[in-house]
Design an enzyme around this catalytic site. Structure first.
Site, short mmCIF file in Angstrom:
data_model
loop_
_atom_site.label_atom_id
_atom_site.label_comp_id
_atom_site.label_asym_id
_atom_site.label_seq_id
_atom_site.Cartn_x
_atom_site.Cartn_y
_atom_site.Cartn_z
N LYS A 111 0.79 -1.23 0.00
CA LYS A 111 0.00 0.00 0.00
C LYS A 111 0.83 1.29 0.00
CE LYS A 111 -3.47 -0.81 -0.62
NZ LYS A 111 -3.81 -1.31 -2.00
N ALA A 112 2.08 1.17 -0.40
CA ALA A 112 2.92 2.37 -0.47
C ALA A 112 2.77 3.10 -1.81
CB ALA A 112 4.37 1.99 -0.24
N GLY B 15 -5.85 8.07 -2.59
CA GLY B 15 -4.60 8.56 -3.17
C GLY B 15 -4.13 9.88 -2.60
N HIS C 234 6.83 -7.37 -2.24
CA HIS C 234 6.65 -6.70 -0.95
C HIS C 234 7.59 -7.30 0.09
CE1 HIS C 234 3.33 -4.41 -2.36
NE2 HIS C 234 2.42 -5.35 -2.31
N SER D 290 -4.39 2.93 4.54
CA SER D 290 -4.61 2.31 3.23
C SER D 290 -4.62 0.78 3.35
CB SER D 290 -3.49 2.76 2.27
OG SER D 290 -3.69 2.22 1.00
N THR E 87 1.48 0.19 -7.32
CA THR E 87 0.86 0.17 -8.64
C THR E 87 1.21 1.45 -9.41
OG1 THR E 87 -0.92 -0.96 -7.50
CG2 THR E 87 -1.31 -0.37 -9.80
N ARG F 252 6.13 4.95 2.03
CA ARG F 252 5.02 5.88 2.29
C ARG F 252 4.91 6.07 3.80
NH1 ARG F 252 -1.31 4.85 0.39
NH2 ARG F 252 -1.95 7.03 0.58
P1 A3P Z 1 -5.08 4.82 -0.71
O1 A3P Z 1 -5.68 3.57 -0.15
O2 A3P Z 1 -4.57 5.72 0.38
O3 A3P Z 1 -5.98 5.53 -1.65
P2 A3P Z 1 -0.37 -0.22 -3.73
O4 A3P Z 1 -0.38 -0.04 -5.20
O5 A3P Z 1 0.98 -0.38 -3.13
O6 A3P Z 1 -1.34 -1.29 -3.32
O7 A3P Z 1 -0.89 1.15 -3.10
C1 A3P Z 1 -2.21 1.58 -3.24
C2 A3P Z 1 -2.32 2.97 -2.70
O8 A3P Z 1 -1.67 3.87 -3.62
C3 A3P Z 1 -3.76 3.44 -2.59
O9 A3P Z 1 -3.78 4.40 -1.54
C4 A3P Z 1 -3.95 4.08 -3.95
O10 A3P Z 1 -5.05 4.95 -4.03
C5 A3P Z 1 -2.63 4.81 -4.08
N1 A3P Z 1 -2.34 5.19 -5.48
C6 A3P Z 1 -2.32 4.40 -6.56
N2 A3P Z 1 -2.08 5.13 -7.67
C7 A3P Z 1 -1.95 6.42 -7.27
C8 A3P Z 1 -1.72 7.64 -7.95
N3 A3P Z 1 -1.60 7.69 -9.26
N4 A3P Z 1 -1.62 8.76 -7.21
C9 A3P Z 1 -1.76 8.74 -5.88
N5 A3P Z 1 -2.00 7.60 -5.18
C10 A3P Z 1 -2.10 6.46 -5.86
#
Ligand code: A3P
Length: 301
Positions: free
Chosen positions: A45-46, A257, A107, A137, A49, A129
């Site tokens: 969740k950092a 995000g 991870h 998140s 993606t 993060r």
């Molecule tokens: P939130 O749950 O705070 O919205 P991962 O890809 O490691 O699983 O992380 C997912 C987190 O990154 C989610 O956070 C998601 O919304 C955020 N995220 C993904 N793409 C993003 C972007 N383009 N800009 C900002 N945050 C993004």
């Protein structure tokens, strides 16, 4: 659709894991990295993606745009240790990636990285993060990702996060372990979600310089536009809406995000306790995470 029962957390070589990330352990550990492989390493969740999509666009956005509209990101950037003997193997996907370089996500805490990545001196991009937004998140993700243990209520989840009793273990150990590695392994680029949010163009430039890439200004503009939160949220090839393990009836994968959403979750008491505990665990003054950033649009209104 029917989702499988939630997995249990158990201690694995000192780190809490679920069987989804240990079932294929030998194969993961024996993975044969190639010198041009690029590994994206993050605590869950950092923003994995986000950075995965940036790298994918940098390498293949111009040369094979059809990939972007036909193959989901989780197949373009395999999740190395995710595996189940009967339905999915990140190792298989990574081994069969037709691209060069292969972009692979993990991870794993630094001590679990298959040794061939070090032997081949692969480029590694780490994204960190801040702990408060990360735990929020992760909590929400646990509600909608059916291969996560049940997160329970927010208060108990926060406690377990502070104790490191979540999948992939302690956030504190993860970010510190990788930070330390940077001191001895020069092919590691350590990035921060907050800096990406604040100035994506600047972070993209630093990333390109690390990777030895020099995309045109036009390409960079395209990438920055493509990876904006709302654009990714509406892009089914990167928003995980095609993934069978996620329950979008509960929540969208691209949730908010934002930097600072933790303020909508932490009570004053939780925040004080968290800060006290944080100070005890995060002793290295050179590793600094920001829990808020200035939103200039708001500041000048
Ligand atoms: P939130 O749950 O705070 O919205 P991962 O890809 O490691 O699983 O992380 C997912 C987190 O990154 C989610 O956070 C998601 O919304 C955020 N995220 C993904 N793409 C993003 C972007 N383009 N800009 C900002 N945050 C993004």
């Amino acid at each position: 659709m029917e989702f499988p029962p939630r997995p249990e957390l158990f201690e694995f070589h000192g780190v809490p894991m679920t069987h989804y990330f240990t079932d294929l352990w030998e194969r993961v550990q024996n993975f044969k990295a190639r010198p041009d492989d690029i590994l994206i390493a993050t605590y869950p969740k950092a923003g994995t993606t986000w950075v995965s999509y940036i790298l994918d666009l940098l390498y293949f956005g111009q040369t094979s745009p059809e990939r972007l509209t036909s193959i989901p990101i989780y197949d373009r950037v395999p999740f190395l240790e995710l595996g189940h003997p009967s339905f999915y193997s990140g190792v298989d996907l990574a081994e069969n990636l037709p691209t060069s370089p292969r972009i692979i996500k993990t991870h794993l805490p630094v001590q679990f990285i298959p040794k061939s990545f070090w032997e081949q001196n692969c480029k590694i991009v780490y994204l960190g993060r801040n702990a408060k937004d990360n735990v929020v998140s992760y909590f929400h993700f646990g509600r909608m990702d059916m291969i996560e243990p049940d997160p329970g209520d927010w208060n108990s989840y926060l406690k377990r996060f502070m104790e490191g009793k979540v999948v992939f273990g302690s956030w504190y150990d993860h970010v510190n372990g990788w930070w330390k590695k940077k001191q001895t392994y020069s092919n590691l680029h350590y990035m921060f979600y907050e800096e990406m949010t604040e100035n994506c163009a600047k972070e993209l430039d630093k990333l390109c310089s690390f990777l030895g890439l020099s995309p045109s200004l036009e390409e960079k503009k395209q990438i920055i536009n493509e990876v904006q939160f709302d654009n990714m949220k509406n892009n089914d090839m990167v928003n995980f809406s095609t993934s069978p393990r996620m329950n979008f009836k509960i929540l969208h994968f691209m949730r908010k995000g934002k930097v600072g959403d933790w303020k909508n979750h932490f009570t004053v008491a939780q925040n004080e306790e968290f800060d006290e505990d944080y100070k005890r665990k995060m002793k290295d003054p050179t590793l600094h995470f920001r829990t808020e950033i200035c939103d200039w649009n708001v500041a000048y209104k």
